[in-house]
Design a protein around this motif. Sequence first.
Motif, short mmCIF file in Angstrom:
data_model
loop_
_atom_site.label_atom_id
_atom_site.label_comp_id
_atom_site.label_asym_id
_atom_site.label_seq_id
_atom_site.Cartn_x
_atom_site.Cartn_y
_atom_site.Cartn_z
N VAL A 268 76.73 38.00 58.96
CA VAL A 268 75.93 37.81 60.17
C VAL A 268 74.93 38.96 60.26
CG1 VAL A 268 75.94 37.66 62.68
CG2 VAL A 268 77.82 36.65 61.37
N ASP A 269 73.64 38.63 60.20
CA ASP A 269 72.58 39.65 60.34
C ASP A 269 72.78 40.83 59.40
OD1 ASP A 269 71.40 38.15 62.37
OD2 ASP A 269 72.55 39.13 63.94
N GLY A 270 73.08 40.53 58.14
CA GLY A 270 73.21 41.58 57.15
C GLY A 270 74.52 42.36 57.21
N GLU A 287 83.45 43.93 62.18
CA GLU A 287 82.48 44.36 61.18
C GLU A 287 83.21 45.10 60.06
OE1 GLU A 287 78.83 47.58 60.83
OE2 GLU A 287 79.07 46.45 62.70
N GLU A 290 78.06 46.61 55.47
CA GLU A 290 76.73 46.03 55.43
C GLU A 290 76.47 45.41 54.06
OE1 GLU A 290 73.71 48.75 56.65
OE2 GLU A 290 74.76 49.34 58.48
#
Length: 481
Positions: A268-270, A287, A290
């Motif tokens: 999601v979004d990098g 999370e 990245e």
Amino acid sequence: MGSQEVSSTVDWQGKHVTVAGLGVSGIPAARALHERGALVTVVNDGDDERARAQAAELEALGITVRLGDGATLPPSTELVVTAPGWQPDKPLFLAAAEAGVPVWGDVELAWRLRGTGGREPAPWLAVTGTNGKTTTVRMLASILEAAGLRTAAVGNIGVSLLDAVLGETEYDVLAVELSSYQLHWAPSLRAHSAAVLNLAPDHLDWHGSMAAYAADKGRVYEGNKVACVYNAADPATEDLVREADVEEGCRAIGFTLGAPGPSQLGVVDGILVDRAFVANRQKQAQELAEVTDVNPPAPHNIANALAAAALARAFGVAPAAVRDGLRAFRPDAHRIEHVADIDEVRYVDDSKATNTHATEASLAAYDSIVWIAGGLAKGATFDELVTGAAKRLRGVVLIGADRALIREALTRHAPEVPVVDLDRTDTGAMSEAVARAAELARPGDTVLLAPACASMDMFTNYNKRGEAFADAVRARADESA
């Protein structure tokens, strides 16, 4: 002696065991069984200088070795332990089946012998799939190490599982790469958690059919305790999860390059995120890392990272260790390896892409490509690969014995793409291939060696092919400096 009667608790003393094949797996198996008192006979098809030297070492220990005859089952054999590459239809195995003698691979033997010597056996986190196994297992080991766990990347990766389970080091957990060959001969393997990364036709000459190949891959899920990790973009892997007989409470965990649903890991979004191993997977996401923490951040390598992360999380590893392990990971040579930038053109070595499935993933990582391809096709067809990549191709340089098969697919599906057909199969052809690719390339392009074929028509192995490419690129870089 049935297949369930021989285990780490059995007295091997005097048991007649035939080991099929010298090499990475056969020699450790013969030694381990001999040390436990088994009467070991090693049979081997080859009878060359190397085999005779290996035989002499084993015979000095008191192990019987029979070279040049791997077809006949020795009298009194109670168990056959085979190297993974020996095909199931070999006369030795047919004779064993007729005699009711079980056949194990080195993985099965390692599984049965783990935990000997009174120590607690380390759980196995297992990875299989057509492509990406080695990278994923090494990523997983890096993550486990970042979590402070004693671990090793073992199995089909080149480190003998027998050495790992019988050696002096006591591991907390093992990251295990398993090929379809190894799984075929491992009936009692029961991993903590396992992943099938993808499925595409491969080794069908060995397995006999795609269904048999997939079934052997699916064995990795049998008896899983915590998680069966599958690729949400490859429904065949999820089908294998559905068919598996697992322990009560074991969960199906998907990974996807898109936004994950509940019980999935995704992007999601990098950001690599976990919606599987969180308190409320309907509403929460954790999370992990990245996309830029993945080296290299090509789409198929991000998928590898997600699979590794899923297995690590199934084992209870904290999110920070996933991030730290991915950052610390360095890919092996010849796997999407950036060699140099020359005149604003990137040169990338993916010599490891020896089949169409791996090459498809490699081509998908770049927008504008001059593709160097060709070699031994191993029965592959290239229409689907070319169709999917056509819009990305600036040009193509073909080398190797079966290059005409790729050229014909390009003519059918990408007729506008310039093609240079090098009518050479000598090792020096790679230097010319790089030079011709440089002529086709424009600033911003990637010259990509992703052959979609095996290397043995021109090179000893894919490593030598990649080295030839890298040498040619570096020579060109020196000239332009």
